[in-house]
Design a protein around this motif. Structure first.
Motif, short mmCIF file in Angstrom:
data_model
loop_
_atom_site.label_atom_id
_atom_site.label_comp_id
_atom_site.label_asym_id
_atom_site.label_seq_id
_atom_site.Cartn_x
_atom_site.Cartn_y
_atom_site.Cartn_z
N GLY A 67 32.05 -25.12 -31.89
CA GLY A 67 32.03 -23.73 -31.70
C GLY A 67 31.13 -23.37 -29.57
N PRO A 68 30.29 -23.00 -29.98
CA PRO A 68 29.85 -22.70 -28.25
C PRO A 68 29.55 -23.88 -27.57
CG PRO A 68 27.82 -22.41 -30.22
CD PRO A 68 29.20 -22.28 -30.93
N LEU A 69 29.17 -25.15 -27.76
CA LEU A 69 29.35 -26.27 -27.15
C LEU A 69 30.61 -26.73 -26.63
CD1 LEU A 69 27.83 -28.07 -30.15
CD2 LEU A 69 26.35 -27.45 -28.61
N ALA A 70 31.82 -26.17 -26.70
CA ALA A 70 33.03 -27.16 -26.49
C ALA A 70 33.14 -26.10 -25.01
CB ALA A 70 34.80 -26.04 -26.89
N GLN A 71 32.41 -25.14 -24.63
CA GLN A 71 33.61 -24.99 -22.86
C GLN A 71 31.27 -24.83 -22.10
OE1 GLN A 71 35.87 -24.35 -22.01
NE2 GLN A 71 36.43 -23.32 -24.55
N ALA A 72 29.81 -25.76 -22.89
CA ALA A 72 29.11 -26.56 -22.40
C ALA A 72 29.31 -26.72 -20.69
CB ALA A 72 28.72 -26.69 -22.90
N PRO A 73 28.96 -27.77 -19.68
CA PRO A 73 29.49 -27.63 -18.79
C PRO A 73 28.65 -29.15 -19.68
CG PRO A 73 29.42 -25.58 -17.71
CD PRO A 73 28.37 -25.47 -19.29
N GLU A 74 26.96 -28.59 -20.12
CA GLU A 74 26.18 -30.30 -19.97
C GLU A 74 26.48 -31.03 -21.28
OE1 GLU A 74 24.61 -26.35 -19.14
OE2 GLU A 74 25.78 -26.99 -20.07
N ALA A 99 23.74 -29.99 -24.11
CA ALA A 99 23.45 -28.47 -23.91
C ALA A 99 22.37 -27.66 -23.84
CB ALA A 99 24.85 -27.41 -24.43
N LEU A 100 21.56 -28.36 -24.80
CA LEU A 100 20.05 -26.93 -24.84
C LEU A 100 18.81 -27.78 -24.13
CD1 LEU A 100 20.47 -26.56 -29.01
CD2 LEU A 100 20.67 -24.91 -27.08
N ALA A 101 18.93 -29.06 -24.31
CA ALA A 101 18.27 -30.52 -23.24
C ALA A 101 16.39 -29.64 -23.75
CB ALA A 101 18.92 -29.92 -21.91
N PRO A 102 16.35 -29.84 -24.67
CA PRO A 102 14.97 -29.43 -25.45
C PRO A 102 13.78 -30.90 -24.73
CG PRO A 102 16.86 -29.76 -27.65
CD PRO A 102 17.50 -30.47 -25.63
N ALA A 103 12.96 -29.75 -24.02
CA ALA A 103 11.92 -30.67 -23.69
C ALA A 103 10.79 -31.43 -24.53
CB ALA A 103 11.00 -30.17 -22.66
N ARG A 104 10.31 -30.70 -25.73
CA ARG A 104 9.86 -31.45 -26.27
C ARG A 104 10.72 -31.41 -28.17
NH1 ARG A 104 4.83 -28.79 -26.95
NH2 ARG A 104 3.85 -29.90 -28.40
N GLY A 105 10.26 -31.91 -28.96
CA GLY A 105 11.03 -31.76 -30.51
C GLY A 105 10.95 -32.62 -31.48
N VAL A 106 11.36 -32.68 -32.65
CA VAL A 106 11.36 -34.01 -33.54
C VAL A 106 12.59 -33.73 -34.18
CG1 VAL A 106 10.31 -34.41 -35.79
CG2 VAL A 106 8.56 -32.86 -35.12
N LEU A 107 12.76 -34.61 -33.96
CA LEU A 107 14.20 -35.51 -34.25
C LEU A 107 14.36 -36.08 -36.03
CD1 LEU A 107 15.22 -36.70 -30.81
CD2 LEU A 107 16.97 -35.23 -32.67
N ALA A 108 15.33 -35.34 -37.09
CA ALA A 108 15.93 -36.82 -37.86
C ALA A 108 16.74 -36.63 -38.48
CB ALA A 108 14.64 -35.74 -38.94
N GLY A 109 17.68 -37.48 -38.65
CA GLY A 109 18.85 -37.87 -38.92
C GLY A 109 20.05 -38.11 -40.88
N TYR A 110 20.70 -37.68 -40.49
CA TYR A 110 21.21 -37.65 -42.54
C TYR A 110 22.20 -38.22 -41.95
CZ TYR A 110 22.92 -36.59 -47.13
OH TYR A 110 22.55 -35.88 -48.31
N SER A 111 21.86 -39.68 -42.14
CA SER A 111 22.91 -41.11 -42.65
C SER A 111 23.65 -41.04 -41.05
CB SER A 111 24.21 -40.61 -43.43
OG SER A 111 24.55 -41.54 -43.82
N ARG A 152 27.02 -17.43 -32.05
CA ARG A 152 28.01 -16.85 -31.20
C ARG A 152 27.90 -18.10 -29.76
NH1 ARG A 152 30.07 -11.60 -32.49
NH2 ARG A 152 30.21 -11.86 -34.56
N SER A 153 26.49 -18.29 -29.67
CA SER A 153 26.25 -18.38 -27.84
C SER A 153 24.88 -19.36 -27.80
CB SER A 153 26.26 -17.03 -27.06
OG SER A 153 25.34 -16.77 -27.37
N LEU A 154 24.88 -20.09 -26.96
CA LEU A 154 23.41 -21.03 -26.06
C LEU A 154 22.66 -20.39 -26.07
CD1 LEU A 154 25.65 -24.03 -24.58
CD2 LEU A 154 24.89 -24.19 -26.99
N ALA A 155 23.32 -18.99 -25.56
CA ALA A 155 21.89 -18.28 -25.35
C ALA A 155 21.38 -17.64 -26.69
CB ALA A 155 22.56 -17.45 -23.97
N GLY A 156 21.91 -17.65 -27.59
CA GLY A 156 21.40 -16.74 -28.92
C GLY A 156 20.30 -17.86 -29.07
N ILE A 157 21.19 -19.57 -28.95
CA ILE A 157 20.03 -20.27 -30.17
C ILE A 157 18.66 -20.45 -29.12
CG2 ILE A 157 20.42 -22.61 -30.09
CD1 ILE A 157 23.42 -23.01 -30.42
#
Length: 303
Positions: free
Chosen positions: A20-27, A74-86, A292-297
């Motif tokens: 999606g919107p990540l495809a064109q993200a330079p980061e 692309a989003l580069a969060p400074a803080r957050g909780v992370l969890a992953g499935y499998s 639709r966009s990273l700005a929206g996220i």
């Protein structure tokens, strides 16, 4: 601002428009380049190619990690909780900065290869929804299957032999299950059938030079949903989950208990956001691919 929770998906949600919107993200370009070196093709062109197999173990695991790492870059969060499935749990470790993106993707390839080598032929996974454990457990025993992932009290993933899984799904539906289906995963992940993969994967994780998570991030372990404070014990658990059941329900509880009021699934897919939704206010659990966009996220996360 209260930090959001970020969910890294497992296999099953890959599709041609997954980036999606990540495809064109330079980061995200370094992540896509690292994935291309392993896949032999840019992952963005791979997923869009008609007839491409997006679900074979090695390709699927690399793609899932690519999606999460690209979203995080692309989003580069400074803080957050992370969890992953499998496989998403390995991606979460990469997002947390324990491994860099190229290393995380190489470890995903190693993980897939070790799982494939350890898996008995003719085995896989199925999902059962709508049965309580008192009804399901006798069916598991009768068909030699075991719990692989607990999504909720009446929503589990099970592993076993192909023929037995087909018969078990049929029996579960006959006993009132709302859904009982095979999953597009050709190995019985998170079950004792893969015990031989655990020690080699733990060795690969340690050899990759893990670093402490970046400050401001809380990483949850897939086996019990508890924060990973001890890196060495966390590596043992990350390897052990290849042959032990994941408690995803506990991970979601851990996200809620952290105080997070918004949840973003990095993908691929929307399944994790859907499972998280009942624990959070209406509209507070969403998937990256809904935007639709990273700005929206970023606007929604800051909301």
């Amino acid at each position: 601002m209260i930090p959001p929770a970020f969910l890294c998906a497992g296999q099953g949600g890959q599709h041609p428009a997954m980036f999606g919107p990540l495809a064109q993200a330079p980061e995200a370009e370094p992540v896509f380049a690292a994935a291309a070196s392993l896949l032999g093709e840019d992952p963005r062109s791979l997923v869009a190619r008609p007839g491409a197999d997006l679900f074979s173990g090695r390709v699927a695991q690399i793609l899932c990690c690519t999606q999460a790492l690209a979203g995080w870059a692309a989003l580069a969060p400074a803080r957050g909780v992370l969890a992953g499935y499998s496989i998403g749990e390995l991606a979460a470790w990469g997002c947390a900065g324990i491994f860099d993106a190229p290393t995380t993707l190489r470890l995903a390839a190693t993980r897939a290869e070790l799982m494939q080598d350890a898996a008995p032929p003719g085995h896989g996974l199925a999902a059962i929804l709508g049965l309580d454990r008192a009804t399901l457990d006798p069916l598991l025993t009768a068909h030699g299957a075991v719990i692989a992932i607990v999504n909720a009290a009446d929503h589990v993933v099970i592993g076993g032999a192909d023929e037995e899984l087909a018969a078990l799904c049929e029996a579960a539906l006959a006993r009132g299950a709302g859904r009982a289906v095979r999953l597009p995963v050709a190995v019985p992940a998170h079950t004792p059938f893969l015990q031989d993969a655990v020690s080699p994967f733990a060795a690969a994780l340690r050899a990759a030079g893990p670093r402490p998570p970046r400050p401001g991030l809380r990483l949850l372990g897939g086996l019990d949903g508890r924060p990973v404070f001890d890196l060495d014990a966390g590596i043992d658990a990350l390897a052990r989950q290849l042959a032990a059941p994941i408690n995803w329900a506990a991970c979601l509880d851990g996200c809620a208990a952290s105080g997070a009021t918004r949840v973003l699934e990095l993908g691929p897919g929307r399944a994790l956001a859907h499972m998280a939704a009942p624990l959070f206010p209406a509209g507070a659990a969403r998937a990256l691919e809904e935007f639709r966009s990273l700005a929206g996220i970023t606007g929604w996360l800051a909301g």
